[in-house]
Structures are given as structure tokens and as C-alpha cells.
Design a protein around this motif. Structure first.
Motif, PDB file in Angstrom:
ATOM      1  N   ILE A 254      48.644  86.143 123.828  1.00 12.90           N
ATOM      2  CA  ILE A 254      47.548  85.214 124.125  1.00 12.90           C
ATOM      3  C   ILE A 254      46.270  85.651 123.428  1.00 12.90           C
ATOM      4  N   ASP A 255      46.041  86.958 123.369  1.00 10.40           N
ATOM      5  CA  ASP A 255      44.863  87.457 122.662  1.00 10.40           C
ATOM      6  C   ASP A 255      44.943  87.191 121.162  1.00 10.40           C
ATOM      7  N   MET A 256      46.151  86.949 120.656  1.00 15.70           N
ATOM      8  CA  MET A 256      46.330  86.659 119.233  1.00 15.70           C
ATOM      9  C   MET A 256      46.221  85.165 118.930  1.00 15.70           C
ATOM     10  N   THR A 257      46.083  84.344 119.968  1.00 14.46           N
ATOM     11  CA  THR A 257      46.038  82.896 119.784  1.00 14.46           C
ATOM     12  C   THR A 257      44.659  82.473 119.292  1.00 14.46           C
ATOM     13  N   ASP A 258      44.606  81.702 118.214  1.00 12.82           N
ATOM     14  CA  ASP A 258      43.316  81.316 117.635  1.00 12.82           C
ATOM     15  C   ASP A 258      42.760  80.059 118.310  1.00 12.82           C
ATOM     16  N   GLU A 259      41.603  79.595 117.829  1.00  6.09           N
ATOM     17  CA  GLU A 259      40.921  78.468 118.455  1.00  6.09           C
ATOM     18  C   GLU A 259      41.758  77.195 118.445  1.00  6.09           C
ATOM     19  N   ALA A 260      42.550  77.020 117.392  1.00  9.28           N
ATOM     20  CA  ALA A 260      43.376  75.817 117.292  1.00  9.28           C
ATOM     21  C   ALA A 260      44.601  75.885 118.192  1.00  9.28           C
ATOM     22  N   GLY A 261      44.903  77.078 118.725  1.00 12.27           N
ATOM     23  CA  GLY A 261      46.056  77.235 119.611  1.00 12.27           C
ATOM     24  C   GLY A 261      47.265  77.834 118.919  1.00 12.27           C
ATOM     25  N   TYR A 262      47.066  78.435 117.732  1.00  8.86           N
ATOM     26  CA  TYR A 262      48.180  78.985 116.961  1.00  8.86           C
ATOM     27  C   TYR A 262      48.209  80.509 117.024  1.00  8.86           C
ATOM     28  N   ILE A 263      49.411  81.068 116.890  1.00 12.77           N
ATOM     29  CA  ILE A 263      49.600  82.507 116.726  1.00 12.77           C
ATOM     30  C   ILE A 263      50.065  82.729 115.293  1.00 12.77           C
ATOM     31  N   LYS A 264      49.212  83.287 114.462  1.00 13.03           N
ATOM     32  CA  LYS A 264      49.520  83.425 113.044  1.00 13.03           C
ATOM     33  C   LYS A 264      49.873  84.853 112.647  1.00 13.03           C
ATOM     34  N   ASP A 265      49.632  85.832 113.536  1.00 10.22           N
ATOM     35  CA  ASP A 265      49.936  87.226 113.205  1.00 10.22           C
ATOM     36  C   ASP A 265      51.441  87.471 113.257  1.00 10.22           C
ATOM     37  N   ASP A 266      51.869  88.495 112.549  1.00 11.22           N
ATOM     38  CA  ASP A 266      53.282  88.853 112.493  1.00 11.22           C
ATOM     39  C   ASP A 266      53.727  89.435 113.835  1.00 11.22           C
ATOM     40  N   LEU A 267      54.790  88.885 114.404  1.00 13.33           N
ATOM     41  CA  LEU A 267      55.296  89.390 115.685  1.00 13.33           C
ATOM     42  C   LEU A 267      55.857  90.805 115.559  1.00 13.33           C
ATOM     43  N   ALA A 268      56.209  91.199 114.340  1.00 15.16           N
ATOM     44  CA  ALA A 268      56.754  92.548 114.142  1.00 15.16           C
ATOM     45  C   ALA A 268      55.730  93.609 114.531  1.00 15.16           C
ATOM     46  N   SER A 269      54.445  93.316 114.329  1.00  9.87           N
ATOM     47  CA  SER A 269      53.410  94.291 114.686  1.00  9.87           C
ATOM     48  C   SER A 269      53.339  94.477 116.198  1.00  9.87           C
ATOM     49  N   VAL A 270      53.577  93.393 116.951  1.00  6.76           N
ATOM     50  CA  VAL A 270      53.588  93.493 118.405  1.00  6.76           C
ATOM     51  C   VAL A 270      54.804  94.292 118.862  1.00  6.76           C
ATOM     52  N   ALA A 271      55.948  93.994 118.265  1.00  7.63           N
ATOM     53  CA  ALA A 271      57.172  94.720 118.615  1.00  7.63           C
ATOM     54  C   ALA A 271      57.022  96.208 118.344  1.00  7.63           C
ATOM     55  N   GLU A 272      56.406  96.530 117.220  1.00 11.64           N
ATOM     56  CA  GLU A 272      56.212  97.944 116.869  1.00 11.64           C
ATOM     57  C   GLU A 272      55.270  98.619 117.860  1.00 11.64           C
ATOM     58  N   ALA A 273      54.209  97.903 118.231  1.00 12.09           N
ATOM     59  CA  ALA A 273      53.248  98.475 119.177  1.00 12.09           C
ATOM     60  C   ALA A 273      53.882  98.772 120.529  1.00 12.09           C
ATOM     61  N   PHE A 274      54.785  97.904 120.974  1.00  9.42           N
ATOM     62  CA  PHE A 274      55.420  98.067 122.281  1.00  9.42           C
ATOM     63  C   PHE A 274      56.751  98.824 122.219  1.00  9.42           C
ATOM     64  N   ALA A 275      57.167  99.212 121.018  1.00 10.39           N
ATOM     65  CA  ALA A 275      58.428  99.933 120.840  1.00 10.39           C
ATOM     66  C   ALA A 275      59.622  99.120 121.345  1.00 10.39           C
ATOM     67  N   ILE A 276      59.664  97.844 120.943  1.00 11.46           N
ATOM     68  CA  ILE A 276      60.762  96.960 121.332  1.00 11.46           C
ATOM     69  C   ILE A 276      61.213  96.178 120.110  1.00 11.46           C
ATOM     70  N   GLU A 277      62.286  95.394 120.269  1.00 18.06           N
ATOM     71  CA  GLU A 277      62.779  94.560 119.192  1.00 18.06           C
ATOM     72  C   GLU A 277      61.941  93.287 119.065  1.00 18.06           C
ATOM     73  N   VAL A 278      61.889  92.734 117.862  1.00 23.14           N
ATOM     74  CA  VAL A 278      61.147  91.496 117.632  1.00 23.14           C
ATOM     75  C   VAL A 278      61.709  90.370 118.506  1.00 23.14           C
ATOM     76  N   SER A 279      63.020  90.399 118.733  1.00 22.00           N
ATOM     77  CA  SER A 279      63.641  89.356 119.551  1.00 22.00           C
ATOM     78  C   SER A 279      63.076  89.332 120.970  1.00 22.00           C
ATOM     79  N   GLU A 280      62.671  90.476 121.486  1.00 15.26           N
ATOM     80  CA  GLU A 280      62.092  90.532 122.827  1.00 15.26           C
ATOM     81  C   GLU A 280      60.694  89.908 122.828  1.00 15.26           C
ATOM     82  N   VAL A 281      59.953  90.096 121.745  1.00 17.32           N
ATOM     83  CA  VAL A 281      58.641  89.454 121.629  1.00 17.32           C
ATOM     84  C   VAL A 281      58.821  87.948 121.505  1.00 17.32           C
ATOM     85  N   GLU A 282      59.808  87.544 120.718  1.00 14.91           N
ATOM     86  CA  GLU A 282      60.080  86.105 120.545  1.00 14.91           C
ATOM     87  C   GLU A 282      60.488  85.462 121.869  1.00 14.91           C
TER      88      GLU A 282
END
Length: 480
Positions: free
Chosen positions: A147-175
Motif C-alpha cells: 500500500i505504501d508503494m501505491t501511487d496517486e493514480a492507484g498503481y503499484i509500479k515497483d518491482d515485487l521482487a524487491s519486496v520479496a527480498e526484503a521479507f525473505a520470501i518468494e515473489v509468489s507470496e507477495v503476489e
């Protein structure tokens, strides 16, 4: 409760922005207050002198580290191609031209100005739904980050891989968590591009059939008015295609635009958390968020010595006392936040080291017991405050979730949110001939080494908006 005590409580719950505004107002009103200018020196590079293992604030922890900042920024724009917004807008106005002929469409396009503006920001609206709809603490923390990555238009444009790496989980779990957010209101929110945004809105309307999906896959052809080619790709005739384009035009390409955007900025951390070479954690305050206020004692002595009027002397004394109180209150606020943050990191050590799977149940009472502050103080000082650590930027309150003790010898405590999840699973698996009463749910939880009272199960069930067992049975019979 005295006015100063009320103000002390207010200072505790102020965000960094609110604190700066409050201090600026006090400086304007009080002749004995002045704000110290921040030094523009580079951050110190030597190894920190103290850590946060004992949760106690150290004098060295109050140094200025103004260049430390979050790398989590809101994404901007529409799509990686940079042209998708223009393509969508052209599809809303084109009536002729292109390689495949033309057709007229006199439907009205979507105008975001027709929508009444909400009285909250996109982030606030999404966080409300997150707290209601997602009970798993780990998923909730991931959701808050998205949600913090969501921009004014309502989109998430950042790479989900960075979130997965930060949380030490698979990208599929972020998805998986992202797919939950994409079910929130308004439809189309948290999409990664225009095509996904429109798909989510059509799915919400139950209109995402194969023909419509083919149309979304070829939005560039819509903008170019290549309708003959689109008819072949979608497998529809001209009238159907015209209706499909009209449906798309009625969708909102910027679902977040309906909300307030007057305070859209990256969350500025209040606390920095660093890993030391010995494996421990060093916690320090972001001094940019803590105004440096001084009391001008020399000016007070000078002006009181020259003042003869009793009322004037009383006024000056009150102003000097208020100025001294504010300086002490700011110091106390900083000390409280640092101590609470240090204890939070100590108790959630496994999360910071190993990732979100190791987030453990933690309550305000757990922190209060170690810091000797009241639970209400812990609540105020963690609400709206953020920490920056190697895993990203997080709001302190998202580390709190209540816990229930397992049966004797059953292992670690279990989060109350996990218990709610178990109750939901049990009820979702019910059949007409096997509707569980609250007592039976209690017994099934005991099989998981979780001991709760029947009234607790009833309370959790009601918080999930799940009706009683007799009513659930009647509803199932109605759907046979």
C-alpha cells in the motif's frame, strides 16, 4: 488533567509533520523559544557506540543523522512503455481513421471530475480495508508495504521482487497478498499497469470474458482504430466490438484519483535500525523529525529585570515556564520513542534477521512490561511512526498482534489473528449436515493445542461477520 499533561499526550501521538507544525506555532507565540538550525554536515561514518539490545536510550543515540533516508519511493507514471495512458485516452476519443476502417461511438467517456472526491487519502482508505479483511499478521505487514508503494493514480509500479527480498520470501507470496489488495475498493486499485487495472474492473463487473481479454491485450489497436483486425482477434462482430469499447471507456484508468492527494509523500522514518558487525542492532532517532528547540534564558532575565508591571511579569513567567516545559516534553518524547522502538526490535529480532515468516505475536502489554510505560503510551508513541531497517520502512503499529497461549507443552504462543483464520477455515469447510457450534470449534482448536473460551470464539466469529451455527445452517439449506 492539566493542560501541560494534555499537551504531553498530544506530542506523543503527533506524527513528524504534526510535531514540526506544533513547534513552529509555539515558537511564533512564545518570545523565549527559538529553533536551532540543523547542521549540514555529512553523516558520521564511525561505528555506533551503542546498540538497542537492552532497549535503553543512550546519549549517543540522539545524534543527528540527517542524510539517512528511506529508499522506498512512490512510483509515478502509468506503464513501462510510457505510451499506455495516451493509448487509452486516444481510444476514448477516436471515431475514425486507422488501417481497419472506422465506426462512430457517441458514448460518453469517463471523466474523473464527475466522481465526488473522498475525504481521505488512497493509503488511508486501503489501510482501513487491510485491517478489516486480512487477519494474518505476516500478510498484513506485506500488504501495508504494498500500500505504501501505491501511487496517486492507484498503481503499484515497483518491482515485487524487491519486496520479496526484503521479507525473505518468494515473489509468489507477495503476489498472493497483492491479489488480495486488488479485491479492495475501488475496483482496479493496486494494479501494475493499465491493462491489469481495466481487467480488475471488468472482473468486478463479471465482464472479463475471452473476447474482452483479447481486446485488453490489444489496446494499442483500439487507439489506432484498427477495428477490422480487432474483430478477428476478439472473434466478435462490429456491433459487439463497439459495445466492448464503450464498456472499456466507462472504466476508470486512475482509480486512485478519486481520493485526496494533498499529503502524498514517502513516509519519513522516525527511527533508523542498523545491523552491527557483532550481529546486534543499533537504534537511533532521525533527528530531522525532532525539532531542536532552545529556551533563551538570557533574554528572559534581561526583559524581566526591566519590567515593573506585575501582570507583565506574570505573563513573562508563564511564557518562560511554557518554553521550558516544551523543551523537556520534546526530550521526553524522543526518549520514549527510542526506548519503545528498541524494545520492539528486541522482541521482533527474528523478523529483522530472518524475514516475515518469523514475525511473532506481540501486544502493547509486552512492550509496556519491559519499558514500564502504560499501554496507552505505547499505543500513542507507535501510531503514525515509522522505522527504517535493512528490510524496508514499516509503521511501528504493524508489529503488534495479540496472542493466545497454547495448551501446556504445545509450543509458542499463537496470534489471535491466526485463531480467527483457523475459525474461518473450519466454517468455510462446513456442510449442511456438519455445521459447527461454538463449543465444537473450541474442541477443534484444542486439537491444535490452542485453548480458548467459548465466548472468545463467539467474539472472534462475530468480528468476522460470521453468523451463528443455526443461521449458517438455514443459509446453506436455502442454497441447496
Amino acid at each position: 488533567m492539566t493542560q501541560q499533561l494534555q499537551q504531553s499526550i498530544k506530542l506523543l501521538q503527533c506524527t513528524a509533520l504534526e510535531l514540526r507544525e506544533f513547534v513552529e506555532q509555539e515558537i511564533e507565540k512564545n518570545p523565549f523559544l527559538a529553533q536551532e538550525e540543523a547542521e549540514d554536515s555529512p553523516p558520521e561514518q564511525e561505528e555506533p557506540q551503542s546498540g538497542a539490545d537492552d532497549g535503553e536510550p543512550k546519549e549517543a543515540d540522539f545524534k543527528d543523522d540527517s542524510n539517512f533516508s528511506s529508499d522506498m519511493e512512490h512510483a509515478a507514471g502509468w506503464d513501462d512503455s510510457g505510451d499506455i495512458e495516451k493509448d487509452y485516452l486516444r481510444s476514448s476519443t477516436t471515431s475514425s481513421g486507422g488501417h481497419g476502417g472506422s465506426f462512430d461511438d457517441d458514448g460518453e467517456g469517463h471523466d474523473i471530475e464527475d466522481n465526488p472526491s473522498r475525504d481521505k487519502t488512497v493509503r488511508e482508505h486501503l489501510l482501513e480495508q487491510l485491517n478489516l479483511d486480512i487477519t494474518d499478521p505476516a500478510k498484513r505487514l506485506i500488504g501495508a508495504q504494498l500500500i505504501d508503494m501505491t501511487d496517486e493514480a492507484g498503481y503499484i509500479k515497483d518491482d515485487l521482487a524487491s519486496v520479496a527480498e526484503a521479507f525473505a520470501i518468494e515473489v509468489s507470496e507477495v503476489e498472493e497478498v497483492l491479489s488480495l489488495l486488488q479485491r479492495f475498493d475501488p475496483p482496479g486499485i493496486c494494479a501494475r499497469n493499465l491493462k491489469e487495472c481495466l481487467s480488475l474492473q471488468l472482473r468486478d463487473k463479471n465482464r472479463l470474458d475471452p473476447a474482452m481479454q483479447a481486446l485488453l491485450d490489444n489496446l494499442n489497436l483500439v487507439a489506432e482504430a484498427r477495428f477490422d483486425q480487432l474483430q478477428k482477434l476478439c472473434g466478435v462482430d462490429r456491433d459487439d466490438l463497439k459495445q466492448m469499447v464503450a464498456e472499456i471507456r466507462e472504466l476508470n484508468p486512475k482509480p486512485g484519483s478519486e481520493f485526496l492527494h494533498d499529503v502524498v509523500q514517502v513516509a519519513e522514518p522516525d527511527v533508523f535500525v542498523r545491523r552491527l558487525p557483532d550481529g546486534n542492532w543499533h537504534v537511533e532517532l532521525n533527528m530531522n523529525n525532532f525539532p531542536k528547540v532552545m529556551v533563551n534564558k538570557r533574554y528572559y532575565k534581561k526583559i524581566t529585570a526591566e519590567t515593573k508591571n506585575v501582570q507583565d511579569k506574570k505573563y513573562l513567567s508563564e511564557q518562560f515556564g511554557s518554553a521550558s516545559w516544551l523543551v523537556r516534553a520534546l526530550e521526553q518524547r524522543a526518549e520514549t520513542l527510542l526506548k519503545v522502538a528498541g524494545e520492539l526490535i528486541k522482541q521482533q529480532d527474528a523478523f529483522f534477521r530472518l524475514g516475515v515468516r518469523y514475525l511473532k505475536p506481540m501486544t502493547l502489554k509486552d512492550i509496556a512490561a519491559q519499558t514500564h510505560y502504560h499501554e496507552s503510551t505505547i499505543s500513542r508513541v507507535t501510531n503514525g511512526k515509522f522505522l527504517l531497517c535493512p528490510r524496508g520502512t514499516f509503521e511501528l503499529k504493524y508489529f503488534f498482534t495479540s496472542a493466545l497461549s497454547r495448551a501446556e507443552g504445545g509450543g509458542d504462543d499463537v496470534s489471535s489473528e491466526s485463531v480467527k483464520h483457523y475459525i474461518e477455515e473450519m466454517i468455510a469447510a462446513e456442510t449442511v449436515g456438519n455445521i459447527l457450534s461454538d463449543d465444537e470449534i473450541v474442541e477443534k482448536l484444542k486439537e491444535r493445542n490452542i485453548t480458548v473460551a467459548r465466548r472468545t470464539v463467539a467474539k472472534y466469529r462475530e468480528s468476522l461477520n460470521i453468523p451463528s451455527s443455526p443461521k449458517r445452517k438455514r443459509l446453506k439449506l436455502q442454497h441447496l
